[in-house]
Write an enzyme that holds these catalytic residues in place. Structure first.
Site, PDB file in Angstrom:
ATOM      1  N   LYS A 159       0.835  -1.201   0.000  1.00  0.00           N
ATOM      2  CA  LYS A 159       0.000   0.000   0.000  1.00  0.00           C
ATOM      3  C   LYS A 159       0.870   1.251   0.000  1.00  0.00           C
ATOM      4  CE  LYS A 159      -3.936   2.022   2.489  1.00  0.00           C
ATOM      5  NZ  LYS A 159      -4.844   1.879   3.651  1.00  0.00           N
TER       6      LYS A 159
ATOM      7  N   SER B 205      -9.550   2.292   2.399  1.00  0.00           N
ATOM      8  CA  SER B 205      -8.522   2.992   1.652  1.00  0.00           C
ATOM      9  C   SER B 205      -7.508   2.077   0.978  1.00  0.00           C
ATOM     10  CB  SER B 205      -7.787   3.965   2.583  1.00  0.00           C
ATOM     11  OG  SER B 205      -7.110   3.244   3.615  1.00  0.00           O
TER      12      SER B 205
ATOM     13  N   SER C 230     -10.595   0.082   6.375  1.00  0.00           N
ATOM     14  CA  SER C 230      -9.828   0.214   5.137  1.00  0.00           C
ATOM     15  C   SER C 230      -9.209  -1.058   4.596  1.00  0.00           C
ATOM     16  CB  SER C 230      -8.737   1.275   5.307  1.00  0.00           C
ATOM     17  OG  SER C 230      -9.293   2.558   5.364  1.00  0.00           O
TER      18      SER C 230
END
Length: 476
Positions: free
Chosen positions: A82, A157, A181
């Protein structure tokens, strides 16, 4: 085995084939990179790519396996990281124009562990700006789309990680979860996503001290999630919140026959889409078929649960972003700017109230989990919102009703960030008519990680592994 088969090969199976010398890390990396290039414009799920370096590392891993040398727990696997954590000497953007030229001066603890275990960072995965949304688009990188239906978001996210896994461009991937997320994109993309209990995995400061915040794995199978979780977990000398001793989870479990499963469709106050309800009920039938009993429970939770969660996030997360407003407000996305502005208004009394609500919530959840092995509920109340959704101005309708909170009112994850010591795994429950997957959350007693994985493994075994055949893979 075709290149596409390789791209969807479970990570744990790839490792087994590496060791048996039936598959080379070079073959897997070559197929993965080709798939990433072929699908880049369709999903837009990767930010920075490091393909030349990744191939060189894959060749080194290949040589290790060929010699029978000692290999790491992730040796040779292409891992999507990420784009919010750091790798020294490499760029990290956090999906923001403000950080478009930032190069890491250190490596985040979880990334250190992944790299030390032989994982190969071939690409960074897209996030909304500063990971403050349940969808994934930014001014810097554009819109990330759901591989199952590109009109919709892959969630957020950790949406880039989820879209990468669902499109076959990473073997496993990392995520972080401060309001859902990891679990939101797991649900919207048909994946396994794990929010470990607070302190199980290390994080970067200052959010390592935020008990809503958790790093964890995203994967296409339960075993793969365990493989990555076992690498990520354990105490870190750089994170005072991390727990001793390290917990290493098994990858095989006993059946769940005789288990008692608590169930709530709405947690007391969410409006839940009818298709999500249908798929959730079907998932419960799977648990019953395994010899578990399922009973509906009333937690006594109300809308104040989500309101308190929002207040908590505004006070710490929003206030943190508010420091950027004066100098960089014009460069921020509309949703990040609004969240930061709300953070400026937060008061200490609002924060203290969130702690009162958390204790009130656990006064019913804690005793209930003493009577049941796990709690099951939907992961999201709606399959997904549109890919270009903007919580600062758009509304969300579920079953024809406009919900009051477009930020997190369409997901059912945030209450379990408040209940942060409870492990939660999200697994697929089916797909909506628009093709977007739906999911269920399996919630365990505090720090009983093995319980949720035991339930998830039993469920996956009964359902059959997701992404295993062409019919269970998105068409791109």
């Amino acid at each position: 085995m075709s290149d596409l088969d390789l791209c969807y090969l479970p990570a744990a199976e790839a490792l087994r084939q590496f060791k048996a010398k039936k598959l080379s890390p070079v073959e897997l990396m070559r197929a993965t990179m080709a798939r990433a290039e072929a699908t880049a414009k369709k999903t837009n799920c990767l930010t920075y790519t490091h393909f030349d370096e990744a191939m060189a590392l894959a060749k080194k891993a290949e040589a290790k396996y060929a010699k029978g040398a000692r290999t790491g727990a992730l040796e040779g696997l292409p891992i999507g990281i990420k784009d919010e954590s750091y790798i020294k000497g490499k760029p990290t953007s956090n999906g923001s124009l403000i950080m478009k030229d930032y190069v890491g001066d250190h490596t985040s603890p979880m990334n250190e562990r992944i790299i030390a275990a032989g994982g190969i960072v071939h690409a960074r995965t897209a996030t909304p700006e500063f990971s403050c949304a349940g969808y994934t688009w930014s001014r810097l990188w554009g819109v990330t789309r759901n591989p199952w239906n590109r009109k919709f978001t892959p969630g957020g996210s950790s949406g880039g990680s989820a879209a990468s896994l669902a499109s076959g461009t990473s073997a496993i991937a990392t995520g972080s979860d401060i309001g859902g997320s990891i679990r939101i994109p797991a649900s919207t993309c048909g994946l396994v996503g794990y929010k470990p209990p607070y302190g199980r995995n290390p994080d970067d400061p200052p959010f390592n001290l935020d008990f809503y915040c958790h790093t964890g794995p995203l994967a296409r199978t339960v075993e793969d999630a365990i493989v990555l979780q076992n690498v990520m977990s354990g105490p870190s000398p750089l994170d005072i919140s991390t727990l001793r001793p390290k917990l290493t989870l098994p990858t095989t479990y006993k059946p769940i026959k005789g288990w008692k499963i608590a169930f709530s469709m709405d947690l007391g106050f969410f409006e839940v889409d009818r298709e999500v309800q249908k798929n959730t009920l079907a998932a419960l039938d799977v648990f019953r078929s395994l010899g578990a009993t399922v009973e509906t429970v009333d937690l006594g939770w109300t809308e104040e649960v989500l309101e308190a969660g929002m207040d908590y996030l505004r006070h710490l997360f929003g206030a943190s972003l508010s420091r950027l407003l004066k100098k960089h407000g014009k460069d921020m996305t509309s949703y990040a700017r609004k969240f930061a502005q709300e953070g400026q208004k937060s008061k200490a009394v609002d924060f203290v109230r969130t702690l009162d609500v958390a204790n009130k919530m656990y006064s019913t959840l804690g005793p209930m989990l003493e009577k049941y092995n796990v709690l099951v509920c939907p992961t999201t109340a709606l399959a997904a919102v549109p890919a270009e959704f903007d919580q600062s101005k758009d509304s969300v309708k579920i079953n024809g009703k406009t919900i009051s909170n477009p930020f997190l009112g369409w997901v059912m994850t945030t209450p379990f960030n408040t209940m942060s010591r409870c492990p939660v795994v999200s697994v697929p429950s089916g797909r909506a008519r628009n093709g977007v997957p739906t999911g269920i959350q399996i919630v365990g007693r505090t720090y009983c990680d093995g319980d949720v994985f035991q339930a998830a493994m039993a469920y996956e075994t009964a359902q059959g592994q997701w992404f295993k055949t062409a019919g269970s893979q998105p068409l791109l």
